[in-house]
Design a protein around this motif. Structure first.
Motif, mmCIF file in Angstrom:
data_model
loop_
_atom_site.group_PDB
_atom_site.id
_atom_site.type_symbol
_atom_site.label_atom_id
_atom_site.label_comp_id
_atom_site.label_asym_id
_atom_site.label_seq_id
_atom_site.Cartn_x
_atom_site.Cartn_y
_atom_site.Cartn_z
ATOM 1 N N SER A 235 0.845 -1.180 0.000
ATOM 2 C CA SER A 235 0.000 0.000 0.000
ATOM 3 C C SER A 235 0.888 1.240 0.000
ATOM 4 C CB SER A 235 -0.899 -0.038 1.240
ATOM 5 O OG SER A 235 -1.488 1.204 1.450
ATOM 6 N N PRO A 236 1.301 1.670 -1.202
ATOM 7 C CA PRO A 236 2.256 2.785 -1.276
ATOM 8 C C PRO A 236 1.749 4.039 -0.564
ATOM 9 C CG PRO A 236 1.930 1.754 -3.423
ATOM 10 C CD PRO A 236 0.893 1.183 -2.522
ATOM 11 N N LEU A 237 0.449 4.260 -0.605
ATOM 12 C CA LEU A 237 -0.106 5.455 0.048
ATOM 13 C C LEU A 237 0.153 5.444 1.545
ATOM 14 C CD1 LEU A 237 -3.493 6.075 -1.765
ATOM 15 C CD2 LEU A 237 -1.435 7.461 -1.841
ATOM 16 N N ASN A 238 0.143 4.248 2.157
ATOM 17 C CA ASN A 238 0.427 4.146 3.585
ATOM 18 C C ASN A 238 1.889 3.813 3.849
ATOM 19 O OD1 ASN A 238 -2.321 4.574 4.303
ATOM 20 N ND2 ASN A 238 -2.753 2.455 3.721
ATOM 21 N N GLY A 239 2.710 3.959 2.830
ATOM 22 C CA GLY A 239 4.135 3.713 2.999
ATOM 23 C C GLY A 239 4.497 2.252 3.195
ATOM 24 N N LYS A 240 3.642 1.350 2.701
ATOM 25 C CA LYS A 240 3.948 -0.076 2.855
ATOM 26 C C LYS A 240 4.378 -0.667 1.531
ATOM 27 C CE LYS A 240 2.116 -2.221 6.876
ATOM 28 N NZ LYS A 240 1.497 -3.438 7.374
ATOM 29 N N GLY A 241 5.614 -1.051 1.425
ATOM 30 C CA GLY A 241 6.130 -1.673 0.218
ATOM 31 C C GLY A 241 6.199 -3.183 0.372
ATOM 32 N N PRO A 242 6.664 -3.867 -0.670
ATOM 33 C CA PRO A 242 6.757 -5.330 -0.648
ATOM 34 C C PRO A 242 7.628 -5.849 0.495
ATOM 35 C CG PRO A 242 7.080 -4.498 -2.867
ATOM 36 C CD PRO A 242 7.044 -3.303 -1.981
ATOM 37 N N ASP A 243 8.602 -5.025 0.940
ATOM 38 C CA ASP A 243 9.497 -5.505 1.991
ATOM 39 C C ASP A 243 8.890 -5.383 3.381
ATOM 40 O OD1 ASP A 243 11.336 -6.054 0.072
ATOM 41 O OD2 ASP A 243 12.390 -4.125 0.282
ATOM 42 N N ASP A 244 7.761 -4.663 3.467
ATOM 43 C CA ASP A 244 7.154 -4.473 4.780
ATOM 44 C C ASP A 244 6.169 -5.572 5.130
ATOM 45 O OD1 ASP A 244 8.529 -2.062 5.200
ATOM 46 O OD2 ASP A 244 7.113 -1.030 3.874
ATOM 47 N N ILE A 245 5.849 -6.416 4.164
ATOM 48 C CA ILE A 245 4.973 -7.546 4.468
ATOM 49 C C ILE A 245 5.732 -8.843 4.210
ATOM 50 C CG2 ILE A 245 2.888 -6.198 3.976
ATOM 51 C CD1 ILE A 245 2.684 -7.625 1.315
ATOM 52 N N LYS A 246 5.185 -9.932 4.652
ATOM 53 C CA LYS A 246 5.980 -11.168 4.714
ATOM 54 C C LYS A 246 6.026 -11.938 3.383
ATOM 55 C CE LYS A 246 5.813 -11.394 9.657
ATOM 56 N NZ LYS A 246 7.056 -10.629 9.803
ATOM 57 N N ILE A 247 6.506 -11.245 2.331
ATOM 58 C CA ILE A 247 6.640 -11.888 1.032
ATOM 59 C C ILE A 247 7.932 -12.711 0.990
ATOM 60 C CG2 ILE A 247 7.016 -11.465 -1.424
ATOM 61 C CD1 ILE A 247 5.150 -9.076 -1.211
ATOM 62 N N LYS A 248 8.979 -12.159 1.629
ATOM 63 C CA LYS A 248 10.272 -12.850 1.672
ATOM 64 C C LYS A 248 10.107 -14.227 2.314
ATOM 65 C CE LYS A 248 13.495 -11.119 4.239
ATOM 66 N NZ LYS A 248 13.057 -9.857 4.854
ATOM 67 N N GLU A 249 9.360 -14.268 3.410
ATOM 68 C CA GLU A 249 9.123 -15.534 4.112
ATOM 69 C C GLU A 249 8.391 -16.529 3.220
ATOM 70 O OE1 GLU A 249 8.871 -12.565 5.282
ATOM 71 O OE2 GLU A 249 9.773 -12.434 7.269
ATOM 72 N N LEU A 250 7.473 -15.999 2.392
ATOM 73 C CA LEU A 250 6.742 -16.879 1.478
ATOM 74 C C LEU A 250 7.695 -17.482 0.448
ATOM 75 C CD1 LEU A 250 4.040 -17.994 0.361
ATOM 76 C CD2 LEU A 250 3.825 -15.892 -0.979
ATOM 77 N N LEU A 251 8.567 -16.634 -0.092
ATOM 78 C CA LEU A 251 9.544 -17.119 -1.075
ATOM 79 C C LEU A 251 10.472 -18.167 -0.455
ATOM 80 C CD1 LEU A 251 10.433 -13.780 -2.902
ATOM 81 C CD2 LEU A 251 9.051 -15.680 -3.755
ATOM 82 N N ASN A 252 10.873 -17.934 0.804
ATOM 83 C CA ASN A 252 11.719 -18.915 1.489
ATOM 84 C C ASN A 252 11.035 -20.271 1.575
ATOM 85 O OD1 ASN A 252 13.774 -17.159 1.860
ATOM 86 N ND2 ASN A 252 13.216 -16.605 3.972
ATOM 87 N N ARG A 253 9.728 -20.229 1.925
ATOM 88 C CA ARG A 253 9.001 -21.498 2.041
ATOM 89 C C ARG A 253 8.976 -22.213 0.701
ATOM 90 N NH1 ARG A 253 3.265 -20.593 4.933
ATOM 91 N NH2 ARG A 253 3.105 -22.847 4.726
ATOM 92 N N ILE A 254 8.758 -21.415 -0.367
ATOM 93 C CA ILE A 254 8.646 -22.021 -1.686
ATOM 94 C C ILE A 254 9.988 -22.566 -2.156
ATOM 95 C CG2 ILE A 254 8.222 -21.464 -4.118
ATOM 96 C CD1 ILE A 254 5.962 -19.583 -2.973
ATOM 97 N N ASN A 255 11.061 -21.840 -1.804
ATOM 98 C CA ASN A 255 12.399 -22.288 -2.199
ATOM 99 C C ASN A 255 12.798 -23.598 -1.533
ATOM 100 O OD1 ASN A 255 12.890 -20.293 -4.037
ATOM 101 N ND2 ASN A 255 13.749 -18.876 -2.504
ATOM 102 N N GLN A 256 12.170 -23.884 -0.395
ATOM 103 C CA GLN A 256 12.454 -25.160 0.272
ATOM 104 C C GLN A 256 11.849 -26.335 -0.490
ATOM 105 O OE1 GLN A 256 11.263 -24.712 4.362
ATOM 106 N NE2 GLN A 256 12.658 -23.002 4.618
ATOM 107 N N GLY A 257 11.027 -26.023 -1.490
ATOM 108 C CA GLY A 257 10.510 -27.078 -2.365
ATOM 109 C C GLY A 257 9.231 -27.717 -1.871
#
Lengths: 197, 197
Positions: free
Chosen positions: A111-133
């Motif tokens: 939510s760019p208007l509220n200053g929330k970018g992709p790094d402020d929500i748990k997308i990285k954690e999702l990618l980590n889970r997926i990378n574990q296969g």
């Protein structure tokens, strides 16, 4: 000297910290507490502290849990991950009794208007889970508003190159609702995604 | 398995015991509690127990009090007694800053339909206070509904023979309200009690 009883004022003040509770409602709650049985009040108080102290975030999916890893992550099919915005969306999704996959809680949306970018929500954690296969499908179940849609599109674009099937909850007419009152965007989606019966 | 976290379910259940709080609202409150600071939750819990334990009824007027006799009874002019239905009506009346008399809380109104007679509310206690002497005026401030009016009439009839001046809060148009929307009973009262300006 609005209400000269200090302990009452403090209790009312505590209640006003709950969402959408103003002075009047807080007063009503406080009056109800005074009229409760003393044991019921003590139980209420201990439930508050207990819930706060025992509920942490699951280290895998980010949902609330009393343990390090939540029951859902431990027992369910981890090939499917349903991505939601908040822990309470998990509660809603769990009402669908035949969903047997796991969840991933983003704790917010982009939510760019509220200053929330992709790094402020748990997308990285999702990618980590997926990378574990082992993940076959990611179901995007963010809200159907602008921010929810944008977040869903963003994550889909990240996951597609990884060869993961990314789906989105179907959009259309709600059960029990009148076509007459459906908005045009909903009707458009419903017409596009019409299915043979 | 609606919400598999037991401490959460128990907290939600506690919140549903508050007036007009259903499952959804209770869930929202519980989620808010989880997101609060731990110290704030502990303070909330201790405020609950503290208020319940420290608030008793004033032995004179029946209002809530942290002591045997409340501050209002101790410090204010006891020649005037304002009779109200519930402790929260005292809070409302106290917003009138220039009332310097005391109160008497009936803890209910006469309501034959609900099986409440004159002996079920604190009329005897009011008579005892008056019999101790010194009371000049009793202001009836029960609600302006059928039961409130009936209770007020009943008490007025008991007190008149004792030579006590019994008054009733004025009835008329509320401040800021439209004549157009005033009901006919209110308008009739307002016209009857009109005053020169």
């Amino acid at each position: 000297m609005k209400n000269s009883i200090e302990s009452m004022d403090r209790l009312i003040n505590s209640f006003t910290k709950l969402p959408a509770v103003g002075q009047k409602t807080a007063e009503r709650y406080a009056y109800a507490v005074i009229n409760m049985d003393e044991n019921a009040v003590k139980e209420f108080a201990s439930n508050l502290v207990l819930a706060k102290q025992s509920i942490k975030y699951c280290s895998v999916c980010g949902n609330w849990s009393e343990e390090e890893v939540c029951n859902i992550c431990k027992t369910r099919n981890s090939e499917t991950i349903c991505v939601v915005k908040e822990p309470k969306d998990v509660v809603a999704m769990e009402k669908v009794r035949n969903y047997n996959g796991t969840y991933h809680v983003l704790h917010g949306v982009i939510s760019p208007l509220n200053g929330k970018g992709p790094d402020d929500i748990k997308i990285k954690e999702l990618l980590n889970r997926i990378n574990q296969g082992g993940v076959q499908e990611v179901i995007m179940a963010t809200n159907s508003d602008v921010e929810g849609e944008a977040t869903s599109m963003y994550i889909a674009r990240l996951l597609k190159p990884l060869g993961i099937k990314v789906t989105r909850l179907a959009q259309g007419i709600s059960m029990g609702s009148d076509i007459e009152y459906a908005d045009e965007v909903t009707l458009t989606k419903a017409l596009q995604d019409r299915r043979e019966i």
